[in-house]
Design a protein around this motif. Structure first.
Motif, short mmCIF file in Angstrom:
data_model
loop_
_atom_site.label_atom_id
_atom_site.label_comp_id
_atom_site.label_asym_id
_atom_site.label_seq_id
_atom_site.Cartn_x
_atom_site.Cartn_y
_atom_site.Cartn_z
N ILE A 51 40.86 49.40 31.31
CA ILE A 51 40.59 48.33 31.83
C ILE A 51 40.96 48.23 33.25
N GLY A 52 42.33 48.56 33.57
CA GLY A 52 42.85 48.34 34.81
C GLY A 52 42.04 49.26 36.05
N PHE A 53 41.90 50.65 35.53
CA PHE A 53 41.33 51.54 36.67
C PHE A 53 39.76 51.04 36.82
N HIS A 54 39.29 50.72 35.83
CA HIS A 54 37.79 50.39 35.81
C HIS A 54 37.51 49.04 36.69
N MET A 77 48.02 36.89 25.19
CA MET A 77 47.53 37.65 26.55
C MET A 77 48.87 38.35 26.82
N SER A 78 48.80 39.66 27.28
CA SER A 78 49.82 40.34 27.72
C SER A 78 50.30 39.97 29.10
N GLU A 79 51.49 40.41 29.43
CA GLU A 79 52.24 40.31 30.77
C GLU A 79 51.93 41.48 31.80
N ILE A 80 50.75 42.21 31.47
CA ILE A 80 50.57 43.30 32.27
C ILE A 80 50.26 43.07 33.67
N HIS A 81 50.88 43.70 34.57
CA HIS A 81 50.64 43.53 35.82
C HIS A 81 49.73 44.88 36.34
N TYR A 82 48.31 44.89 36.22
CA TYR A 82 47.34 45.76 36.29
C TYR A 82 47.51 46.83 37.43
N PRO A 83 47.87 46.40 38.86
CA PRO A 83 48.06 47.07 39.76
C PRO A 83 49.17 48.29 39.40
N ASP A 84 50.48 47.61 38.86
CA ASP A 84 51.33 48.43 38.74
C ASP A 84 51.13 49.29 37.43
N LEU A 85 50.31 48.80 36.56
CA LEU A 85 49.95 49.78 35.35
C LEU A 85 49.21 50.94 35.90
N GLY A 113 35.14 39.81 17.93
CA GLY A 113 36.51 39.16 18.24
C GLY A 113 37.48 39.96 19.08
N PRO A 114 37.78 41.36 18.53
CA PRO A 114 38.81 42.19 19.15
C PRO A 114 38.38 42.20 20.78
N ALA A 115 37.09 42.57 20.89
CA ALA A 115 36.80 42.69 22.28
C ALA A 115 36.87 41.45 23.09
N LEU A 116 36.60 40.26 22.52
CA LEU A 116 36.69 38.97 23.03
C LEU A 116 38.08 38.82 23.55
N MET A 117 39.14 39.08 22.71
CA MET A 117 40.69 39.18 23.00
C MET A 117 41.08 39.92 24.16
N TYR A 118 40.32 41.13 24.16
CA TYR A 118 40.56 41.66 25.37
C TYR A 118 39.77 41.59 26.72
N CYS A 119 38.83 40.60 26.70
CA CYS A 119 38.21 39.95 27.71
C CYS A 119 39.41 39.18 28.59
N ALA A 120 40.28 38.58 27.80
CA ALA A 120 41.16 38.01 28.57
C ALA A 120 42.16 39.05 29.19
N GLU A 121 42.54 40.16 29.03
CA GLU A 121 42.85 41.35 29.62
C GLU A 121 42.14 41.45 30.86
N ALA A 122 40.93 41.93 30.76
CA ALA A 122 40.01 42.23 31.74
C ALA A 122 40.09 41.05 33.02
N LEU A 123 40.01 39.93 32.49
CA LEU A 123 40.02 38.75 33.58
C LEU A 123 41.44 38.78 34.36
N GLN A 124 42.46 39.00 33.55
CA GLN A 124 43.63 39.08 34.08
C GLN A 124 43.78 40.25 35.18
N ALA A 125 43.17 41.45 34.76
CA ALA A 125 43.06 42.53 35.83
C ALA A 125 42.37 42.06 36.92
N TRP A 126 41.04 41.37 36.72
CA TRP A 126 40.09 40.98 37.64
C TRP A 126 41.13 40.23 38.71
N THR A 127 41.77 39.12 38.31
CA THR A 127 42.64 38.14 39.08
C THR A 127 43.62 38.96 39.88
N GLN A 128 43.89 40.00 39.28
CA GLN A 128 45.16 40.56 40.22
C GLN A 128 44.49 41.87 41.22
#
Length: 122
Positions: A66-69, A1-9, A96-111
């Motif tokens: 993902i961040g904006f939506h 999973m990336s280290e993206i901080h979605y509010p900053d992104l 599978g690729p979408a499953l991997m990006y679910c982790a990104e979406a969950l990270q954005a949700w948490t942030q």
């Protein structure tokens, strides 16, 4: 999973696109008008449309989208259960690729989601 901080992104994307808002006014205004018209309440609510947009963002693997939506879903009062159910549909449609990006979406949700209130001390 990336280290993206979605509010900053999302803030950084908005800032970087500011120059296009000046040099490509027609294109940017047209895109904004299309976005506003597409997401306005109609037969589907804005929230349902944002859920669809987020599922597409996940299946297309677009971190900025993902961040904006996800930010919009939080603003619209989407529950975690609704969010996770949408992610299930995104995986069904994107594999599978979408499953991997679910982790990104969950990270954005948490942030973006406010932290749950603590229980009062006894």
């Amino acid at each position: 999973m990336s280290e993206i901080h979605y509010p900053d992104l999302t803030r950084d994307i908005s800032r970087e696109l500011a120059s296009l808002r000046q040099t490509q006014k027609g294109t940017m205004q047209g895109f904004g008008a299309m976005a506003a018209a597409s997401m306005a309440d109609g037969a589907l609510s804005e929230k349902h449309k944002e859920l669809i947009a987020t599922a597409i963002a996940v299946s297309q693997r677009c971190a900025g989208c993902i961040g904006f939506h996800v930010k919009a879903l939080v603003r619209l009062g989407t529950t975690r259960a609704e969010f996770e159910e949408m992610l299930g549909v995104a995986v069904y449609m994107g594999g599978g690729p979408a499953l991997m990006y679910c982790a990104e979406a969950l990270q954005a949700w948490t942030q973006f989601a406010p932290a749950p209130a603590s229980a009062p001390a006894a």
